[in-house]
Design an enzyme around this catalytic site. Structure first.
Site, mmCIF file in Angstrom:
data_model
loop_
_atom_site.group_PDB
_atom_site.id
_atom_site.type_symbol
_atom_site.label_atom_id
_atom_site.label_comp_id
_atom_site.label_asym_id
_atom_site.label_seq_id
_atom_site.Cartn_x
_atom_site.Cartn_y
_atom_site.Cartn_z
ATOM 1 N N GLY A 73 0.837 -1.203 0.000
ATOM 2 C CA GLY A 73 0.000 0.000 0.000
ATOM 3 C C GLY A 73 0.866 1.244 0.000
ATOM 4 O O GLY A 73 1.808 1.355 0.786
ATOM 5 N N ALA A 74 0.524 2.165 -0.900
ATOM 6 C CA ALA A 74 1.341 3.370 -1.070
ATOM 7 C C ALA A 74 0.533 4.628 -0.785
ATOM 8 O O ALA A 74 0.727 5.664 -1.406
ATOM 9 C CB ALA A 74 1.910 3.406 -2.482
ATOM 10 N N GLY A 75 -0.418 4.550 0.167
ATOM 11 C CA GLY A 75 -1.108 5.747 0.637
ATOM 12 C C GLY A 75 -0.252 6.405 1.706
ATOM 13 O O GLY A 75 0.936 6.076 1.876
ATOM 14 N N ALA B 153 -0.184 6.102 4.942
ATOM 15 C CA ALA B 153 0.366 5.219 5.981
ATOM 16 C C ALA B 153 1.533 4.403 5.438
ATOM 17 O O ALA B 153 2.598 4.307 6.065
ATOM 18 C CB ALA B 153 -0.730 4.289 6.506
ATOM 19 N N GLY B 154 1.340 3.814 4.254
ATOM 20 C CA GLY B 154 2.380 2.970 3.673
ATOM 21 C C GLY B 154 3.642 3.763 3.376
ATOM 22 O O GLY B 154 4.760 3.320 3.673
ATOM 23 N N PHE C 89 -13.161 21.901 12.507
ATOM 24 C CA PHE C 89 -13.684 20.640 11.984
ATOM 25 C C PHE C 89 -14.592 20.028 13.042
ATOM 26 O O PHE C 89 -14.462 20.340 14.231
ATOM 27 C CB PHE C 89 -12.535 19.684 11.652
ATOM 28 C CG PHE C 89 -12.463 19.338 10.195
ATOM 29 C CD1 PHE C 89 -11.859 20.191 9.289
ATOM 30 C CD2 PHE C 89 -13.011 18.154 9.725
ATOM 31 C CE1 PHE C 89 -11.805 19.882 7.945
ATOM 32 C CE2 PHE C 89 -12.968 17.828 8.385
ATOM 33 C CZ PHE C 89 -12.357 18.687 7.480
ATOM 34 N N GLN D 33 -18.135 4.382 9.395
ATOM 35 C CA GLN D 33 -18.662 5.746 9.456
ATOM 36 C C GLN D 33 -19.391 6.156 8.178
ATOM 37 O O GLN D 33 -18.896 5.937 7.078
ATOM 38 C CB GLN D 33 -17.493 6.708 9.659
ATOM 39 C CG GLN D 33 -17.890 8.165 9.645
ATOM 40 C CD GLN D 33 -16.756 9.053 10.119
ATOM 41 O OE1 GLN D 33 -15.855 9.363 9.358
ATOM 42 N NE2 GLN D 33 -16.786 9.417 11.376
ATOM 43 N N HIS E 71 -20.453 9.440 6.363
ATOM 44 C CA HIS E 71 -20.162 10.880 6.375
ATOM 45 C C HIS E 71 -21.429 11.612 5.949
ATOM 46 O O HIS E 71 -22.062 11.232 4.963
ATOM 47 C CB HIS E 71 -19.019 11.151 5.394
ATOM 48 C CG HIS E 71 -18.431 12.521 5.501
ATOM 49 N ND1 HIS E 71 -19.159 13.659 5.285
ATOM 50 C CD2 HIS E 71 -17.180 12.929 5.801
ATOM 51 C CE1 HIS E 71 -18.373 14.717 5.456
ATOM 52 N NE2 HIS E 71 -17.166 14.299 5.767
ATOM 53 N N LEU F 13 -17.625 12.780 -1.952
ATOM 54 C CA LEU F 13 -17.568 13.548 -0.710
ATOM 55 C C LEU F 13 -17.470 15.057 -0.934
ATOM 56 O O LEU F 13 -16.708 15.524 -1.764
ATOM 57 C CB LEU F 13 -16.348 13.109 0.094
ATOM 58 C CG LEU F 13 -16.370 13.617 1.533
ATOM 59 C CD1 LEU F 13 -17.363 12.832 2.357
ATOM 60 C CD2 LEU F 13 -14.997 13.519 2.151
ATOM 61 N N GLU G 165 -16.034 18.038 5.081
ATOM 62 C CA GLU G 165 -16.490 18.753 6.274
ATOM 63 C C GLU G 165 -15.825 20.128 6.376
ATOM 64 O O GLU G 165 -16.283 20.988 7.130
ATOM 65 C CB GLU G 165 -16.102 17.889 7.472
ATOM 66 C CG GLU G 165 -16.823 18.166 8.732
ATOM 67 C CD GLU G 165 -16.466 17.090 9.767
ATOM 68 O OE1 GLU G 165 -16.737 15.908 9.524
ATOM 69 O OE2 GLU G 165 -15.898 17.462 10.796
ATOM 70 N N ARG H 44 -19.662 13.273 13.056
ATOM 71 C CA ARG H 44 -20.338 12.782 11.852
ATOM 72 C C ARG H 44 -21.458 11.796 12.129
ATOM 73 O O ARG H 44 -22.483 11.817 11.437
ATOM 74 C CB ARG H 44 -19.302 12.108 10.957
ATOM 75 C CG ARG H 44 -18.333 13.106 10.413
ATOM 76 C CD ARG H 44 -17.201 12.451 9.689
ATOM 77 N NE ARG H 44 -16.332 13.480 9.154
ATOM 78 C CZ ARG H 44 -15.167 13.242 8.571
ATOM 79 N NH1 ARG H 44 -14.736 11.995 8.464
ATOM 80 N NH2 ARG H 44 -14.448 14.234 8.102
ATOM 81 N N HIS I 175 -18.165 5.951 4.395
ATOM 82 C CA HIS I 175 -16.937 6.723 4.268
ATOM 83 C C HIS I 175 -15.701 6.066 4.863
ATOM 84 O O HIS I 175 -14.656 5.992 4.229
ATOM 85 C CB HIS I 175 -17.171 8.083 4.944
ATOM 86 C CG HIS I 175 -16.025 9.025 4.854
ATOM 87 N ND1 HIS I 175 -15.499 9.440 3.636
ATOM 88 C CD2 HIS I 175 -15.282 9.652 5.803
ATOM 89 C CE1 HIS I 175 -14.497 10.275 3.855
ATOM 90 N NE2 HIS I 175 -14.330 10.411 5.164
ATOM 91 N N GLU J 46 -5.817 3.269 7.594
ATOM 92 C CA GLU J 46 -7.242 2.956 7.734
ATOM 93 C C GLU J 46 -7.485 1.459 7.882
ATOM 94 O O GLU J 46 -8.440 1.040 8.555
ATOM 95 C CB GLU J 46 -8.034 3.516 6.546
ATOM 96 C CG GLU J 46 -9.535 3.368 6.751
ATOM 97 C CD GLU J 46 -10.384 4.093 5.728
ATOM 98 O OE1 GLU J 46 -9.881 5.040 5.090
ATOM 99 O OE2 GLU J 46 -11.560 3.707 5.575
ATOM 100 N N ARG K 42 -14.934 8.103 14.047
ATOM 101 C CA ARG K 42 -13.730 8.922 13.889
ATOM 102 C C ARG K 42 -14.085 10.399 13.717
ATOM 103 O O ARG K 42 -15.041 10.727 13.019
ATOM 104 C CB ARG K 42 -12.941 8.441 12.665
ATOM 105 C CG ARG K 42 -11.786 9.342 12.302
ATOM 106 C CD ARG K 42 -10.956 8.795 11.185
ATOM 107 N NE ARG K 42 -11.553 8.874 9.879
ATOM 108 C CZ ARG K 42 -11.583 9.963 9.107
ATOM 109 N NH1 ARG K 42 -11.083 11.108 9.528
ATOM 110 N NH2 ARG K 42 -12.129 9.917 7.904
ATOM 111 N N LEU L 296 -5.859 11.297 8.672
ATOM 112 C CA LEU L 296 -4.540 11.661 8.126
ATOM 113 C C LEU L 296 -3.489 11.658 9.232
ATOM 114 O O LEU L 296 -2.355 11.240 9.027
ATOM 115 C CB LEU L 296 -4.612 13.026 7.430
ATOM 116 C CG LEU L 296 -5.467 13.044 6.152
ATOM 117 C CD1 LEU L 296 -5.509 14.451 5.556
ATOM 118 C CD2 LEU L 296 -4.947 12.059 5.106
#
Ligand SMILES: Cc1cc2nc3c(=O)[nH]c(=O)nc-3n(C[C@H](O)[C@H](O)[C@H](O)COP(=O)(O)OP(=O)(O)OC[C@H]3O[C@@H](n4cnc5c(N)ncnc54)[C@H](O)[C@@H]3O)c2cc1C
Length: 591
Positions: free
Chosen positions: A13-15, A17-18, A117, A237, A239, A249, A252, A283, A364, A395, A406, A412
């Site tokens: 995974g390259a988001g 976190a990764g 937020f 969740q 949203h 989306l 928010e 939410r 979401h 996630e 959340r 993030l």
């Protein structure tokens, strides 16, 4: 064809976190990232609104306030030691991103700008606080680009457009993964000392969702099939502000900048439900209030949607009513929220500067996922036994910092804080661990056989039909409102779909870019996760955070102040483990 690779550390995974994990692991060990998407197409790139950290750049703030809001927002199901880590380390992680070159928006005196937020408050006045750091409404995009560039600089090896289909777990230890190279259909075995799973969410179980096409839960399903449990899967969740019917989306951040919900009678209804935070309530609460309005006939034109109104004159009128001295104009909104204004114009043909925008809740975010400890190590059971060499972050993981719901901007920050912790821990682990011999041919053959079964299956069921039926059923029975009877029907339907899935037919029998085949494989993963979700939801006979049972509308701390763990070994089983409560005792959630 089979291929074999060996790396100390592998990240799937390259988001956000990764990449954060890979960046930190690669400082001391040989690290590879495997991603089914080109890295900068990961879902993190769509995150709009911001990343929270109690920097206090615009007004007083403290990480302890952030922690309290997170725990209360999560309806007291969060593990509080993990939340403290996240909120404390958030400050330093955001500054680390800034030093890597992330172009945050600035205050006039050059500090990182922050906005309001949902659920983030000044704990003393109870009013919203500016805690979300942002780069217009493209914060995730900037995080992803910044981290990717830094990984390249650090010589992380990337295997782009490789889809992992199995995790090699045996005798309580992980030795790598098996992937298919999408361009060729070749099978690759990746042998590692440590593997970190960072494959993001799995919202494609639902029809109306903000999630990208690729968020299909491949790895949670793979570890489930390898005998590991998934945690808190009943908490998903919804949203409140998805584009009506499409689910795309509208961040928010719009409400952070002053937008309000308006019902069919022209009322700002959130003021009635949550007198202090109003439209910036968490939410789960906003989504339920929207449905409440619709059920009581106050949807717009009696239909199943309400408005998100961010016309400048409307925002300013409510600012005045709330005693907020801030005022906005069209230019300000176009600068702060360029993407979501564009989305409304493109997808709905509506100009939000001039007209209110029809919205409805959209599936979401997964609060549940692969259970981990505070260093990202994957846990095998309710006693906290660790699977050696296996990590998860982002996630897909359940640490658990989000509990039952959340807060916006807290994902993030979860990615960068726990991605970094996981990456560092796995590097240390790799330094003292050795490669364990594996039977690479058997691993490759098993992987190929999984895909060949689907490729060669010539049944009469189409994957697209099964997917549609699953998604419609999940929207209907496993959505914002749930009942025992509805969840039982959901489980029956999923079992029927799983039986039909065994008789599917994939039209494309080839090897190169066979998206037909891979989508069929992903559908199998989604069906397993849908089953676990409905099962965990049926077992939890209380209402907490995002999980609302109409037949059990109260929160039940006596029986359910605990995390669920669900296994699927032939049949499904559920066990529970206690919530770690350190500083803050559960209390009623009022805003
Ligand atoms: C539209 C939208 C807006 C959002 N806005 C915000 C926000 O403003 N603030 C906030 O805090 N949160 C926000 N969120 C939530 C947050 O963006 C996500 O929770 C977060 O980005 C997930 O990051 P991740 O690194 O865990 O995974 P992702 O960024 O989803 O990346 C997953 C990675 O896994 C890879 N992958 C998946 N399966 C496989 C496989 N089988 N083999 C190989 N690779 C695989 C993919 O290629 C991808 O690289 C938003 C979410 C959405 C959908």
């Amino acid at each position: 064809m089979f291929h074999y690779h060996q790396f100390d550390a592998i990240v799937v995974g390259a988001g956000g976190a990764g990449l954060m994990a890979a960046l930190h692991a690669s400082k001391s060990v040989n690290t590879a990232v495997i991603s089914k998407l080109y890295p900068t197409r990961s879902h993190t790139g769509t995150a709009q609104g911001g990343i929270s950290a109690a920097l206090g750049n615009l007004e007083e703030d403290h990480w302890e306030w952030h922690a309290y809001d997170t725990i209360k927002g999560g309806d007291f199901l969060c593990d509080q030691d993990a939340v403290d880590i996240m909120c404390r380390e958030a400050i330093d992680a955001v500054i680390e991103l800034e030093h890597m070159g992330l172009p945050f928006d600035r205050t006039p005196d050059g500090k990182i700008s922050q906005r309001r937020f949902g659920g983030h408050t000044n704990n003393e006045t109870k009013k919203p606080v500016m805690r979300a750091c942002h780069a217009a409404d493209r914060t995730g995009h900037m995080i992803l680009q910044t981290l990717y560039q830094n990984c390249i600089k650090n010589n992380v090896r990337f295997f782009d457009e490789f889809q992992v289909i199995d995790v090699l777990i045996e005798d309580g230890r992980c030795d790598g993964v098996v992937a298919v190279q999408l361009a060729t259909g070749d099978i690759h075995v990746f042998h590692s000392k440590a593997t970190l799973i960072a494959t993001g969410g799995f919202g494609k179980m639902w029809k109306v969702t903000s999630n990208a096409h690729s968020l299909t839960g491949d790895l949670p399903a793979a570890v489930l099939r390898r005998g590991l449990p998934l945690e808190d899967m009943e908490f998903f969740q919804f949203h409140p502000t998805g584009v009506y019917k499409l689910g795309i989306l509208l961040s928010e951040a719009a409400r952070g900048e002053g937008a309000v919900f308006i019902n069919g009678k022209g009322e700002r209804f959130m003021a009635r439900y949550m007198p202090t935070l109003k439209d910036l309530a968490p939410r789960d609460i906003c989504s339920r209030c929207i449905y409440q309005e619709i059920r009581e006939g106050r949807g717009v034109d009696g239909k199943d949607y309400v408005y998100l109104d961010f016309r400048p004159e409307v925002i300013n009128r409510y600012f005045e009513e709330d005693g907020n001295p801030k005022r906005v104009d069209a230019h300000y909104l176009e600068t702060r929220l360029p993407d979501i204004i564009e989305f409304a114009r493109v997808y709905q043909g509506i100009d939000p500067i001039k007209e209110p925008v029809p919205i409805q809740p959209t599936a979401h975010y997964a609060m549940g996922g692969i259970p981990t400890d505070n260093d990202g190590r994957v846990l095998a059971d309710e006693t906290g036994r660790v699977i050696e060499g296996l990590y998860a972050a982002g996630e897909v993981a359940c640490v658990s910092v989000h509990g039952a719901n959340r807060l916006g901007t807290n994902s993030l920050v979860d990615l960068v804080v726990f991605g970094r912790r996981g990456g560092k821990h796995m590097a240390e682990y790799c330094k003292q661990a050795s490669f364990r011999p594996i039977n690479k041919d058997a691993a490759a053959k098993d992987g190929a056989a999984q895909l060949d079964r689907l490729r060669n299956s010539n049944g009469d069921e189409r994957p697209s039909t099964i997917r549609k039926e699953m998604q419609a059923m999940m929207d209907d029975k496993v959505g914002v409102y749930r009942t025992g009877a509805g969840l039982e029907e959901a489980l029956d339907k999923i079992h029927e779909l799983q039986a039909r899935y065994k008789r599917i037919r994939v039209e494309d029998k080839g090897y190169k870019w066979n998206t037909d085949l891979m989508e069929a494989w992903e559908l199998g993963a989604l069906l397993d996760l849908a089953e676990v979700t409905a099962f965990a939801a049926l077992a939890r006979t209380e209402s907490r955070g995002s999980h609302y049972r109409e037949d059990y509308p109260q929160r039940d701390d006596v029986n359910f102040l605990k995390h669920s763990l669900v296994w699927k070994n032939g049949t499904l089983t559920v066990k529970y483990k206690p919530v770690r409560i350190t500083r803050i005792q559960p209390q009623e959630r009022k805003y």
